[in-house]
Design an enzyme around this catalytic site. Structure first.
Site, PDB file in Angstrom:
ATOM      1  N   ASN A   9      -7.062  -8.042   3.894  1.00  9.38           N
ATOM      2  CA  ASN A   9      -8.311  -8.376   3.212  1.00  9.38           C
ATOM      3  C   ASN A   9      -8.018  -8.429   1.720  1.00  9.38           C
ATOM      4  O   ASN A   9      -7.897  -7.394   1.069  1.00  9.38           O
ATOM      5  CB  ASN A   9      -9.376  -7.313   3.522  1.00  9.38           C
ATOM      6  CG  ASN A   9     -10.671  -7.589   2.784  1.00  9.38           C
ATOM      7  OD1 ASN A   9     -10.882  -8.681   2.262  1.00  9.38           O
ATOM      8  ND2 ASN A   9     -11.556  -6.592   2.743  1.00  9.38           N
ATOM      9  N   TRP A  10      -7.904  -9.654   1.205  1.00  3.84           N
ATOM     10  CA  TRP A  10      -7.547  -9.802  -0.217  1.00  3.84           C
ATOM     11  C   TRP A  10      -8.736  -9.479  -1.133  1.00  3.84           C
ATOM     12  O   TRP A  10      -8.557  -9.352  -2.334  1.00  3.84           O
ATOM     13  CB  TRP A  10      -7.069 -11.231  -0.496  1.00  3.84           C
ATOM     14  CG  TRP A  10      -5.725 -11.566   0.082  1.00  3.84           C
ATOM     15  CD1 TRP A  10      -4.932 -10.759   0.862  1.00  3.84           C
ATOM     16  CD2 TRP A  10      -5.010 -12.795  -0.085  1.00  3.84           C
ATOM     17  NE1 TRP A  10      -3.765 -11.414   1.196  1.00  3.84           N
ATOM     18  CE2 TRP A  10      -3.786 -12.669   0.626  1.00  3.84           C
ATOM     19  CE3 TRP A  10      -5.264 -13.990  -0.752  1.00  3.84           C
ATOM     20  CZ2 TRP A  10      -2.848 -13.697   0.683  1.00  3.84           C
ATOM     21  CZ3 TRP A  10      -4.325 -15.021  -0.696  1.00  3.84           C
ATOM     22  CH2 TRP A  10      -3.124 -14.867   0.005  1.00  3.84           C
ATOM     23  N   LYS A  11      -9.928  -9.433  -0.573  1.00  2.00           N
ATOM     24  CA  LYS A  11     -11.142  -9.214  -1.376  1.00  2.00           C
ATOM     25  C   LYS A  11     -11.194 -10.252  -2.513  1.00  2.00           C
ATOM     26  O   LYS A  11     -10.743 -11.372  -2.324  1.00  2.00           O
ATOM     27  CB  LYS A  11     -11.193  -7.778  -1.923  1.00  2.00           C
ATOM     28  CG  LYS A  11     -10.917  -6.733  -0.848  1.00  2.00           C
ATOM     29  CD  LYS A  11     -11.270  -5.341  -1.289  1.00  2.00           C
ATOM     30  CE  LYS A  11     -10.787  -4.353  -0.256  1.00  2.00           C
ATOM     31  NZ  LYS A  11     -11.379  -3.033  -0.385  1.00  2.00           N
ATOM     32  N   HIS A  97     -18.328  -5.921   5.979  1.00  2.00           N
ATOM     33  CA  HIS A  97     -17.473  -5.000   5.229  1.00  2.00           C
ATOM     34  C   HIS A  97     -18.385  -4.073   4.399  1.00  2.00           C
ATOM     35  O   HIS A  97     -19.427  -4.503   3.909  1.00  2.00           O
ATOM     36  CB  HIS A  97     -16.530  -5.785   4.317  1.00  2.00           C
ATOM     37  CG  HIS A  97     -15.468  -4.937   3.714  1.00  2.00           C
ATOM     38  ND1 HIS A  97     -15.714  -4.087   2.653  1.00  2.00           N
ATOM     39  CD2 HIS A  97     -14.166  -4.760   4.044  1.00  2.00           C
ATOM     40  CE1 HIS A  97     -14.597  -3.447   2.350  1.00  2.00           C
ATOM     41  NE2 HIS A  97     -13.644  -3.828   3.180  1.00  2.00           N
ATOM     42  N   GLU A  99     -18.272  -3.073   1.496  1.00  5.92           N
ATOM     43  CA  GLU A  99     -18.573  -3.549   0.133  1.00  5.92           C
ATOM     44  C   GLU A  99     -19.710  -4.570   0.164  1.00  5.92           C
ATOM     45  O   GLU A  99     -20.532  -4.636  -0.735  1.00  5.92           O
ATOM     46  CB  GLU A  99     -17.298  -4.129  -0.509  1.00  5.92           C
ATOM     47  CG  GLU A  99     -16.320  -3.014  -0.861  1.00  5.92           C
ATOM     48  CD  GLU A  99     -14.856  -3.417  -0.818  1.00  5.92           C
ATOM     49  OE1 GLU A  99     -14.551  -4.630  -0.782  1.00  5.92           O
ATOM     50  OE2 GLU A  99     -14.006  -2.507  -0.802  1.00  5.92           O
ATOM     51  N   GLU A 169     -13.963   1.415   9.590  1.00  4.68           N
ATOM     52  CA  GLU A 169     -13.520   1.704   8.234  1.00  4.68           C
ATOM     53  C   GLU A 169     -14.401   2.796   7.626  1.00  4.68           C
ATOM     54  O   GLU A 169     -15.489   2.497   7.112  1.00  4.68           O
ATOM     55  CB  GLU A 169     -13.639   0.445   7.371  1.00  4.68           C
ATOM     56  CG  GLU A 169     -12.823  -0.726   7.884  1.00  4.68           C
ATOM     57  CD  GLU A 169     -12.466  -1.669   6.753  1.00  4.68           C
ATOM     58  OE1 GLU A 169     -11.267  -1.838   6.513  1.00  4.68           O
ATOM     59  OE2 GLU A 169     -13.368  -2.202   6.091  1.00  4.68           O
ATOM     60  N   GLY A 175     -10.009   2.099  -0.244  1.00  2.00           N
ATOM     61  CA  GLY A 175      -9.587   1.960  -1.637  1.00  2.00           C
ATOM     62  C   GLY A 175      -9.493   3.273  -2.388  1.00  2.00           C
ATOM     63  O   GLY A 175      -9.372   3.290  -3.613  1.00  2.00           O
ATOM     64  N   SER A 215      -7.278   2.705   3.336  1.00  2.00           N
ATOM     65  CA  SER A 215      -6.019   3.143   2.725  1.00  2.00           C
ATOM     66  C   SER A 215      -4.839   3.130   3.707  1.00  2.00           C
ATOM     67  O   SER A 215      -4.003   4.044   3.687  1.00  2.00           O
ATOM     68  CB  SER A 215      -6.190   4.518   2.080  1.00  2.00           C
ATOM     69  OG  SER A 215      -7.190   4.455   1.072  1.00  2.00           O
ATOM     70  N   GLY A 236      -6.677  -3.484   2.779  1.00  2.00           N
ATOM     71  CA  GLY A 236      -7.042  -4.037   1.480  1.00  2.00           C
ATOM     72  C   GLY A 236      -5.871  -3.981   0.521  1.00  2.00           C
ATOM     73  O   GLY A 236      -4.988  -4.846   0.538  1.00  2.00           O
ATOM     74  N   GLY A 237      -5.819  -2.940  -0.305  1.00  2.00           N
ATOM     75  CA  GLY A 237      -4.825  -2.836  -1.379  1.00  2.00           C
ATOM     76  C   GLY A 237      -3.391  -3.159  -0.967  1.00  2.00           C
ATOM     77  O   GLY A 237      -2.712  -3.945  -1.635  1.00  2.00           O
TER      78      GLY A 237
END
Ligand code: PEP
Length: 253
Positions: A9-11, A97, A99, A169, A175, A215, A236-237
């Site tokens: 997930n590049w966001k 998601h 976010e 999640e 994150g 994470s 993500g990251g």
């Protein structure tokens, strides 16, 4: 065997050129996947056609949107429909998601519509669920996730639910560098599978992939993915660093 999936997930990160470079660096590793393993790249909307082009012909590699509209078409400025995604050959879409739930007020009912539209256009929803820290602190996480699933997904038929991927999640782990322990991840994944079996059937519960997100890193992916009910990760990251995401792909069961 259930599908095992590493989903990036590049966001809202990377320029177009950086996205191309990242994808090229990962693809040049030519990681060969087993029949039941898949890799998904959830990239920003303007990069979807580029990603689809690069992934074309790569078996079990897919491009994904990070969201779509809960409306079919029409006067909804700034929205992107499931039909539009389908028209550019996108096969997956992340939905709900945390976010999006938090910053864009996405609620369970609208997510149910989004999931319906994805299925109508042959797009696999990667449906995210998970509790905030305040809910876990009072031990109410199972009921919280259950309500998310019931209100967004449990109106689907057994045939339809089999086309969905679920991503658990825990919000407190996204994150933050705070990963759920393998015991916490396994416990919730097993609970989600129990809910699916109770609503549908054991057979159906057994084939729906449930990814863990929060994470996931090169250093913890193998351990998390070794849990019997964890079928890969939504990342993500660590998906923004080619070497790290390649390690995560290689950690799939
Ligand atoms: C995510 O974006 O869904 C996510 C889990 O992020 P991170 O891996 O950075 O925690």
């Amino acid at each position: 065997m259930r599908k095992q999936i590493a989903a990036a997930n590049w966001k809202m990160n990377l320029t177009y050129q950086q996205g191309e470079e990242l994808l090229d660096s990962i693809l040049k590793e030519e990681i060969s996947l087993e029949k039941d393993q898949q890799v998904v790249f959830a990239v920003p909307f303007p990069y979807l056609i580029m990603a689809a082009e690069k992934l074309k012909g790569r078996k079990n590699y897919f491009g994904s949107a990070q969201n779509c509209s809960d409306k079919k078409s029409g006067a909804y400025t700034g929205e992107v429909s499931a039909e539009m995604l389908h028209s550019i050959h996108i096969t997956h879409c992340v939905l709900g998601h945390s976010e999006r739930r938090e910053y864009f007020s996405e609620f369970n009912q609208a997510l149910a519509h989004k999931a319906e539209l994805c299925l109508e256009y042959n797009i696999t929803p990667i449906f995210c669920c998970g509790e905030p820290l305040s809910i876990r602190e009072v031990g109410a996480e199972e009921g919280f996730v259950e309500a998310q699933l019931k209100e967004s997904l449990f109106h689907f038929s057994e045939d339809q639910i089999r086309k969905i991927v679920i991503a658990y999640e825990p919000i407190w782990a996204i994150g933050t560098g705070m990963t759920a322990t393998t015991a916490q991840a396994q416990e919730m994944h097993a609970h989600i599978r129990f809910l699916l079996a109770s609503k549908y059937s054991k057979n159906t519960a057994d084939i729906i992939p449930i990814l863990y997100g929060g994470s996931v890193k090169a250093g913890n992916a193998k351990e998390l993915f070794s849990c019997p009910d964890v079928d890969g990760g939504l990342v993500g990251g660590a998906s923004l660093v080619a070497a790290d995401f390649c390690s995560i792909i290689r950690a799939l069961k």
